[in-house]
Design a protein around this motif. Sequence first.
Motif, mmCIF file in Angstrom:
data_model
loop_
_atom_site.group_PDB
_atom_site.id
_atom_site.type_symbol
_atom_site.label_atom_id
_atom_site.label_comp_id
_atom_site.label_asym_id
_atom_site.label_seq_id
_atom_site.Cartn_x
_atom_site.Cartn_y
_atom_site.Cartn_z
ATOM 1 N N UNK A 1 105.591 -34.174 109.185
ATOM 2 C CA UNK A 1 106.504 -34.829 108.246
ATOM 3 C C UNK A 1 106.271 -36.312 108.154
ATOM 4 N N UNK A 2 105.454 -36.739 107.209
ATOM 5 C CA UNK A 2 105.203 -38.166 107.055
ATOM 6 C C UNK A 2 106.441 -38.952 106.688
ATOM 7 N N UNK A 3 107.440 -38.282 106.095
ATOM 8 C CA UNK A 3 108.708 -38.929 105.759
ATOM 9 C C UNK A 3 109.865 -38.316 106.535
ATOM 10 N N UNK A 4 109.958 -36.977 106.581
ATOM 11 C CA UNK A 4 111.133 -36.336 107.174
ATOM 12 C C UNK A 4 110.724 -35.173 108.066
ATOM 13 N N UNK A 5 111.381 -35.101 109.232
ATOM 14 C CA UNK A 5 111.228 -33.982 110.165
ATOM 15 C C UNK A 5 112.596 -33.354 110.367
ATOM 16 N N UNK A 6 112.647 -32.013 110.252
ATOM 17 C CA UNK A 6 113.913 -31.310 110.464
ATOM 18 C C UNK A 6 113.640 -30.028 111.241
ATOM 19 N N UNK A 7 114.380 -29.858 112.337
ATOM 20 C CA UNK A 7 114.306 -28.621 113.108
ATOM 21 C C UNK A 7 115.719 -28.221 113.506
ATOM 22 N N UNK A 8 116.050 -26.949 113.265
ATOM 23 C CA UNK A 8 117.378 -26.469 113.646
ATOM 24 C C UNK A 8 117.392 -24.953 113.692
ATOM 25 N N UNK A 9 118.294 -24.443 114.502
ATOM 26 C CA UNK A 9 118.513 -23.003 114.568
ATOM 27 C C UNK A 9 119.822 -22.591 113.922
ATOM 28 N N UNK A 10 120.629 -23.567 113.464
ATOM 29 C CA UNK A 10 121.957 -23.194 112.972
ATOM 30 C C UNK A 10 122.463 -24.044 111.818
ATOM 31 N N UNK A 11 121.768 -25.093 111.455
ATOM 32 C CA UNK A 11 122.275 -26.026 110.441
ATOM 33 C C UNK A 11 121.625 -25.774 109.085
ATOM 34 N N UNK A 12 122.170 -26.446 108.075
ATOM 35 C CA UNK A 12 121.613 -26.408 106.723
ATOM 36 C C UNK A 12 121.111 -27.788 106.348
ATOM 37 N N UNK A 13 119.881 -27.849 105.861
ATOM 38 C CA UNK A 13 119.318 -29.082 105.325
ATOM 39 C C UNK A 13 119.377 -29.011 103.809
ATOM 40 N N UNK A 14 119.999 -30.017 103.187
ATOM 41 C CA UNK A 14 120.072 -30.081 101.727
ATOM 42 C C UNK A 14 119.419 -31.365 101.245
ATOM 43 N N UNK A 15 118.429 -31.233 100.374
ATOM 44 C CA UNK A 15 117.843 -32.371 99.682
ATOM 45 C C UNK A 15 118.133 -32.189 98.203
ATOM 46 N N UNK A 16 118.934 -33.060 97.640
ATOM 47 C CA UNK A 16 119.336 -32.949 96.240
ATOM 48 C C UNK A 16 119.189 -34.318 95.577
ATOM 49 N N UNK A 17 118.347 -34.377 94.559
ATOM 50 C CA UNK A 17 118.062 -35.641 93.873
ATOM 51 C C UNK A 17 117.385 -36.616 94.838
ATOM 52 N N UNK A 18 116.243 -36.184 95.363
ATOM 53 C CA UNK A 18 115.456 -36.975 96.305
ATOM 54 C C UNK A 18 114.081 -37.214 95.703
#
Length: 873
Positions: free
Chosen positions: A283-300
């Motif tokens: 992830x040159x800009x963003x790293x996300x790791x999870x077993x239970x959460x929600x990642x939302x990217x809206x208007x990015x």
Amino acid sequence: MNRHSLLRSLLLAAVVGLVPMASTANAATITVDGTTCALGDAIVAANTNAAVGGCPAGDAGLDTIVLDADVTLSAVDARSTDVEGGAGGLPDVTEDLIITAGAADLIQRDPLFTCELATADPTFRFINHTGGTLTVENIRFENGCLVGPAMGSGINTGGGIRSQATALNLLGITVRNHGIFSTDVSVRGGFAEAGDGTVLVMMDSLFEDLVADAPSSIQGGVIAADGAVTVNNTLIRGLEVDSDTSVQGGAYYFSIISDDDIDLIGNVVVDDVTVQSDGSIQGGVLYFFSASSTLTLDDVRLGRIGGTSTGSSVQGGVLYVNTVVDASVVFDNLQIDTVTTTSNSSTVEGGAIYLIGDSIVRNTVLRQVEGFASNVCLGGALFTFGFGDTLSVSGLVIEDALCDSESSFARGGGFHTTTSTLTLRDCVLRNNRVAYSTQGQGGGLYASGEIEQLARCTFADNVVAPRDTSALGDAQGGGAFLTGDDAMHLRNVTATGNVVMGADAISDGVEGGNALGGGISVDSNSAMTVDLTHVTIAGNEVYAGFGAPGLADGLAAGGGLHVGDVLNTVLVDNAILANNVAFDGDDSPSDDDCFSTGTFGSLGYNVAETPDASCDFTSFGDITKLDPRLYELADRGCDTTLPDGTCVPTMAIDQTSWAVDWGSCVASNVSDDARAFLRRQDVPGVTNLDDACDSGAYEAYDSDGDGFTDLSDGCPDVADPDQADGDGDGFGDACDLCQGDDATGDDDSDLVCNDSDICPGFDDGVDGDSDGAPDGCDICPGFDDNVDDDSDGAPDGCDICPGFDDNVDSDLDGSPDGCDLCQGNDATGDGDMDGKCADRDCDDGDPTNACELFLDGFESADTSAWSATTTAR
């Protein structure tokens, strides 16, 4: 109230809501004036609820510090905790607190200090936040710098603010010229780090010109968080990240072990980022790791990103997203462009995005993304993977992406997916490339796994080709390469203009490379079934590589469609295959719409112009050796638009095509076309083979029922079976607003056609002085514009200088030369007739004034000034 303002109001309300109402009522306001009350003392006064220095006491609960004087920090504050890389230039914040701008807004480290690994100047974070909720609003942080410990086993966290408390709210802040360095440990959160359980809200903020550098890993060159995060209306611009081991999220790092959600929503922009790692990049800009959460990217929007790994792999040149168990991802209105991702010693998986887990991707545009790998390249722009995961994609555009392997194979110039279950709708993959050294597959798409539905998509002008003259090997699937052991269902898909090129032999003893499936190639060593319904595969090409002397050239087969391996089954119905070409090693062309070494089955209603005998088009309704007469690929309108407002481009047909009314919607069980327009649409006068459904991805409409489809109808909404067009302007007489004028309409609604309109934009019929010039374009209202005795373009009624050219005015004084009494003097006349032009006459009206008698030309506004001057002389 707009969306951003509403969200901010809700968030601020939530911040206030964390504090008991009784405490809020008694909250203190402490003003920092820089003389009596310093910011450090104000923070301690708020923490302790006691007067400190010249600052009044805070109250229990939420206090507000108002900054009326800029603050410059030059040393660690002794009241700050020394932890995780250093102490703060300000005391720790331990209770609910708001720091907001007043008459001033700047908190800075001394600008005379340097910020680098070996700096001798004091370095520190701005604030350690250890208790309560901290809100920082409309504050500028500048010249910040934290250099981590020379010894230690911890991690250098939060280069500007380290929060291990209830909540951190960064509202309207600006961060400029900020750096974080480590001598021997990792860096986490270049500016801000929010620990486990800390809620982070960041809105209306700017981060500009930041650096993160470490000999170990870097996790979040700007922000790192372990809890819930909301980011809105925030720009990161100008970021340099350099690690000797690994980078996880050049800008954002989110590793979430709880149920907290991550929301980047509403005008979140990252621009101009450079990431360098001697190890891996995730992830040159963003790293996300999870077993239970929600990642939302809206208007990015993310752009101008460059990432280089010199010693390991790159997984997501821009985004790395890995979710397991109950976590999920939603992308909406995501735009990524101008990205270069390089692995100098290993693999690139996703030049822009690396995505694992259950995901929904909507309205996403990826443009100009290039992935360069010394070894394997998988997905020039997008890579998805997962066992048991579901990926739903709609409104996807991938253009001008590259997947380049220097020494091995490359797959998926635009999109590489091995996700278990994929749904892909309303997409365009265009002008993407695979550049291979040993094997290349899928110029637009490489797909392995179940495709539950791939519908209303176009693969156009994608290429699979050797990266250079040293490459050896085979190439397949210019538009799409489909493999695996699951079922795949394609509906209303167009593949056109795609090219596959096998590698030429570069040394003796080597055969030429094969080129298979210019449009679509289906090939797996496992049993898989692919059905192609209402597809249009046209104008694709395959080029065989030539062999070394005495050895065979490669095979060029399936210019349009290729089916490989006896275990594969492809079923085709209601399709169009035409104008696809195969070139042998000598570049001799042959028509080749379909070639199969697997199991090929026709379900009927196909128009296949020149298929190989291995593709058996002999079912009911199949036609061969006839040209379906396709129009070139273009935007033909739609019901469902792409993110940029355009439509999935299609290859249209009209009433002269064999494909019109030749299909069967009952047989195909399809009720729309590639534009999401309804099928079936009967064209009167054309014989229906079944139920008036068209073969191919495009359904031709005849809205007025006159036997001519809308595309070719001179009057698509007015029945005109004779198609008369007397003036040859392309508009039939039945609907031509300007017959005989070769014009398309009357834009100003004055009943005069555009090409004959005297005064465009105005009513030609309104002419108050009856001179033939409509009022909207009348040069001389009230007079005849056509009477101009001196032919200077100014009608006599408005002529400034009759008998002379009004346009000649040498001194630019507004008086034409022919009538200018004072040429060269920028004056209009001599009102007192004294021989002096008005601009040089000190007393216009009195020819005997003394100031006009002075012979050297000096003039004054009064005689006293003249007398003083003459006396001095």
